[in-house]
Design a protein around this motif. Structure first.
Motif, PDB file in Angstrom:
ATOM      1  N   PRO A 240     -66.859  71.774  16.729  1.00  0.00           N
ATOM      2  CA  PRO A 240     -65.488  71.602  17.236  1.00  0.00           C
ATOM      3  C   PRO A 240     -64.570  72.748  16.818  1.00  0.00           C
ATOM      4  CG  PRO A 240     -65.839  70.188  15.343  1.00  0.00           C
ATOM      5  CD  PRO A 240     -67.156  70.833  15.626  1.00  0.00           C
ATOM      6  N   GLU A 241     -64.859  73.922  17.342  1.00  0.00           N
ATOM      7  CA  GLU A 241     -64.071  75.118  17.063  1.00  0.00           C
ATOM      8  C   GLU A 241     -63.816  75.854  18.367  1.00  0.00           C
ATOM      9  OE1 GLU A 241     -65.679  76.804  12.951  1.00  0.00           O
ATOM     10  OE2 GLU A 241     -67.295  76.075  14.231  1.00  0.00           O
ATOM     11  N   ARG A 242     -62.826  76.721  18.365  1.00  0.00           N
ATOM     12  CA  ARG A 242     -62.360  77.354  19.600  1.00  0.00           C
ATOM     13  C   ARG A 242     -63.453  78.171  20.283  1.00  0.00           C
ATOM     14  NH1 ARG A 242     -60.025  82.246  21.107  1.00  0.00           N
ATOM     15  NH2 ARG A 242     -58.626  82.086  22.924  1.00  0.00           N
ATOM     16  N   LEU A 243     -64.102  79.089  19.548  1.00  0.00           N
ATOM     17  CA  LEU A 243     -65.087  79.975  20.187  1.00  0.00           C
ATOM     18  C   LEU A 243     -66.304  79.205  20.708  1.00  0.00           C
ATOM     19  CD1 LEU A 243     -64.974  83.186  17.958  1.00  0.00           C
ATOM     20  CD2 LEU A 243     -63.867  82.752  20.151  1.00  0.00           C
ATOM     21  N   PRO A 244     -66.891  78.295  19.941  1.00  0.00           N
ATOM     22  CA  PRO A 244     -67.994  77.509  20.503  1.00  0.00           C
ATOM     23  C   PRO A 244     -67.599  76.705  21.743  1.00  0.00           C
ATOM     24  CG  PRO A 244     -68.010  77.338  18.119  1.00  0.00           C
ATOM     25  CD  PRO A 244     -66.738  78.039  18.495  1.00  0.00           C
ATOM     26  N   VAL A 245     -66.368  76.194  21.767  1.00  0.00           N
ATOM     27  CA  VAL A 245     -65.912  75.455  22.946  1.00  0.00           C
ATOM     28  C   VAL A 245     -65.873  76.361  24.167  1.00  0.00           C
ATOM     29  CG1 VAL A 245     -63.900  74.361  24.013  1.00  0.00           C
ATOM     30  CG2 VAL A 245     -64.637  73.649  21.730  1.00  0.00           C
ATOM     31  N   LEU A 246     -65.258  77.536  24.020  1.00  0.00           N
ATOM     32  CA  LEU A 246     -65.143  78.456  25.160  1.00  0.00           C
ATOM     33  C   LEU A 246     -66.514  78.949  25.613  1.00  0.00           C
ATOM     34  CD1 LEU A 246     -62.034  80.563  24.049  1.00  0.00           C
ATOM     35  CD2 LEU A 246     -62.119  78.671  25.691  1.00  0.00           C
ATOM     36  N   GLU A 247     -67.404  79.250  24.663  1.00  0.00           N
ATOM     37  CA  GLU A 247     -68.743  79.717  25.019  1.00  0.00           C
ATOM     38  C   GLU A 247     -69.542  78.612  25.710  1.00  0.00           C
ATOM     39  OE1 GLU A 247     -72.542  81.649  22.671  1.00  0.00           O
ATOM     40  OE2 GLU A 247     -70.534  82.401  22.234  1.00  0.00           O
ATOM     41  N   SER A 248     -69.332  77.378  25.279  1.00  0.00           N
ATOM     42  CA  SER A 248     -70.041  76.254  25.894  1.00  0.00           C
ATOM     43  C   SER A 248     -69.605  76.041  27.341  1.00  0.00           C
ATOM     44  CB  SER A 248     -69.807  74.973  25.086  1.00  0.00           C
ATOM     45  OG  SER A 248     -70.335  75.099  23.787  1.00  0.00           O
ATOM     46  N   VAL A 249     -68.321  76.228  27.604  1.00  0.00           N
ATOM     47  CA  VAL A 249     -67.812  76.108  28.977  1.00  0.00           C
ATOM     48  C   VAL A 249     -68.479  77.156  29.866  1.00  0.00           C
ATOM     49  CG1 VAL A 249     -65.773  76.334  30.445  1.00  0.00           C
ATOM     50  CG2 VAL A 249     -65.623  75.093  28.274  1.00  0.00           C
ATOM     51  N   GLU A 250     -68.581  78.388  29.367  1.00  0.00           N
ATOM     52  CA  GLU A 250     -69.235  79.457  30.128  1.00  0.00           C
ATOM     53  C   GLU A 250     -70.718  79.147  30.345  1.00  0.00           C
ATOM     54  OE1 GLU A 250     -68.605  83.119  28.118  1.00  0.00           O
ATOM     55  OE2 GLU A 250     -66.428  83.139  28.428  1.00  0.00           O
ATOM     56  N   LEU A 251     -71.391  78.642  29.311  1.00  0.00           N
ATOM     57  CA  LEU A 251     -72.811  78.315  29.431  1.00  0.00           C
ATOM     58  C   LEU A 251     -73.046  77.230  30.472  1.00  0.00           C
ATOM     59  CD1 LEU A 251     -75.747  78.551  28.539  1.00  0.00           C
ATOM     60  CD2 LEU A 251     -75.225  77.008  26.625  1.00  0.00           C
ATOM     61  N   CYS A 252     -72.197  76.227  30.490  1.00  0.00           N
ATOM     62  CA  CYS A 252     -72.329  75.157  31.493  1.00  0.00           C
ATOM     63  C   CYS A 252     -72.211  75.717  32.907  1.00  0.00           C
ATOM     64  CB  CYS A 252     -71.273  74.077  31.262  1.00  0.00           C
ATOM     65  SG  CYS A 252     -71.582  73.018  29.826  1.00  0.00           S
ATOM     66  N   ALA A 253     -71.279  76.637  33.106  1.00  0.00           N
ATOM     67  CA  ALA A 253     -71.109  77.243  34.428  1.00  0.00           C
ATOM     68  C   ALA A 253     -72.347  78.040  34.819  1.00  0.00           C
ATOM     69  CB  ALA A 253     -69.867  78.137  34.437  1.00  0.00           C
ATOM     70  N   GLN A 254     -72.916  78.786  33.873  1.00  0.00           N
ATOM     71  CA  GLN A 254     -74.111  79.586  34.158  1.00  0.00           C
ATOM     72  C   GLN A 254     -75.322  78.700  34.439  1.00  0.00           C
ATOM     73  OE1 GLN A 254     -74.020  81.759  30.477  1.00  0.00           O
ATOM     74  NE2 GLN A 254     -72.958  83.526  31.360  1.00  0.00           N
ATOM     75  N   LEU A 255     -75.447  77.599  33.720  1.00  0.00           N
ATOM     76  CA  LEU A 255     -76.569  76.684  33.955  1.00  0.00           C
ATOM     77  C   LEU A 255     -76.475  76.046  35.333  1.00  0.00           C
ATOM     78  CD1 LEU A 255     -76.687  74.968  30.444  1.00  0.00           C
ATOM     79  CD2 LEU A 255     -78.420  76.498  31.408  1.00  0.00           C
TER      80      LEU A 255
END
Length: 326
Positions: A240-255
């Motif tokens: 639950p931190e800013r960078l992991p949240v933003l990276e996870s959003v990008e990963l979901c879009a790529q998947l």
């Protein structure tokens, strides 16, 4: 969310930013299901493997038993993919084919070419992808569930898109192979060598075609598995931190762009609210990041795992984390 997702799938990928606890979460999921009586294969695709360190035992490219439940009959086996082994085996097969059909004085050139090929761009990714495909074949045949602990986000997103790319590439190679065979047969006829036995594909052509066809079939099978949301799903692990949240959003879009089902999110190491002011304040900050996550990824199920005390090493510690799964 997570346990319900697992019960309805045969293949589960867990991925996310580096250092968020992917290996621990994947291990907890796999152990939970083995304890429930399922035959589970746990596979690490990360070149910087931590599976053996986490379970406190040796794990390599061949499946080893990590856990067995004598009551339920469930069993958990683990694998740490060794891409170099796959590269070496593939190039050894190619080298044997080339040497069989080339004069002895050219064998040193064959060896030099294969040595360069082992270090060419894309060889490592291709080897990992082929090994994953082989393990999916093996796992679906002999296990109830395959859990993949993947490399950090950027590497994994590329890996999920590769089966489509490699399948198309192998189709192109087979097409060019067919054209080369027809051209060779036509040249032999023009040279007056129209013996049908000689104008038919040679043993070399057949062996090259067999290698290409086998690899194409593996990549197509993997592509079909990844695209079937009834069989396969991807769970993004984050803190639950800013960078992991933003990276996870990008990963979901790529998947999603790669056609892979995103089954949910697991937010790991959530601070307690009743362990002093410091952690309580941190939890308030974490909650703001959780709220942001649900706003950015509406409709995606979210599970949380608590921050645990002590080092997470060995089956007992993994079992403690597994009891937190929902």
């Amino acid at each position: 969310m997570l346990l319900d997702l697992i019960e309805r799938r045969r293949v589960l990928f867990l991925g996310g930013k580096g250092g968020v606890g992917k290996t621990a979460t994947a291990s907890a999921v796999a152990l939970h299901q083995a304890a429930a009586g399922r035959r589970v294969l746990l596979v690490s695709t990360d070149p910087a493997h931590n599976l053996g360190h986490l379970w406190d035992q040796g794990v390599g490219d061949d499946p080893v038993e990590l856990y067995r439940d004598e009551v339920s009959g469930g069993v958990l086996r683990g694998v740490e993919i060794d891409p170099q082994r796959t590269i070496d085996e593939h190039l050894a097969e190619v080298g044997a084919t080339l040497r069989d059909f080339m004069p002895a004085h050219l064998h040193p050139q064959v060896a030099a070419h294969l040595k360069l090929s082992a270090h060419s761009p894309g060889t490592h990714e291709s080897a990992i992808l082929e090994r994953i495909a082989v393990l999916i074949e093996y796992g679906l045949d002999s296990h109830d569930l395959i859990v993949f602990d993947t490399a950090p986000s950027g590497h994994t997103a590329r890996l999920m898109a590769l089966p489509e790319i490699m399948s198309t590439w192998m189709s192109g190679l087979l097409t060019r192979r067919s054209k080369a065979e027809r051209f060779g047969a036509a040249v032999r006829v023009l040279d007056g060598d129209d013996d049908p036995a000689k104008t038919s594909p040679t043993n070399r052509d057949q062996r090259i075609r067999q290698v290409l066809t086998r690899r194409k079939a593996r990549f197509e099978m993997m592509r079909q598995v990844l695209a079937d949301s009834a069989v396969c799903s991807f769970v993004v692990v984050l803190t639950p931190e800013r960078l992991p949240v933003l990276e996870s959003v990008e990963l979901c879009a790529q998947l999603r762009e790669a056609g892979v089902d995103v089954g949910g999110l697991v937010v790991n190491r959530l601070s307690p609210t009743d362990a002093g002011d410091y952690l309580a304040q941190r939890r308030q900050q974490e909650q703001r990041h959780l709220d942001s996550l649900t706003e950015l990824l509406p409709g995606v199920p979210v599970d949380t795992l608590p921050l645990l005390t002590g080092d997470l090493v060995g089956p007992a510690a993994i079992r403690r984390l597994a009891r937190e799964l929902r």
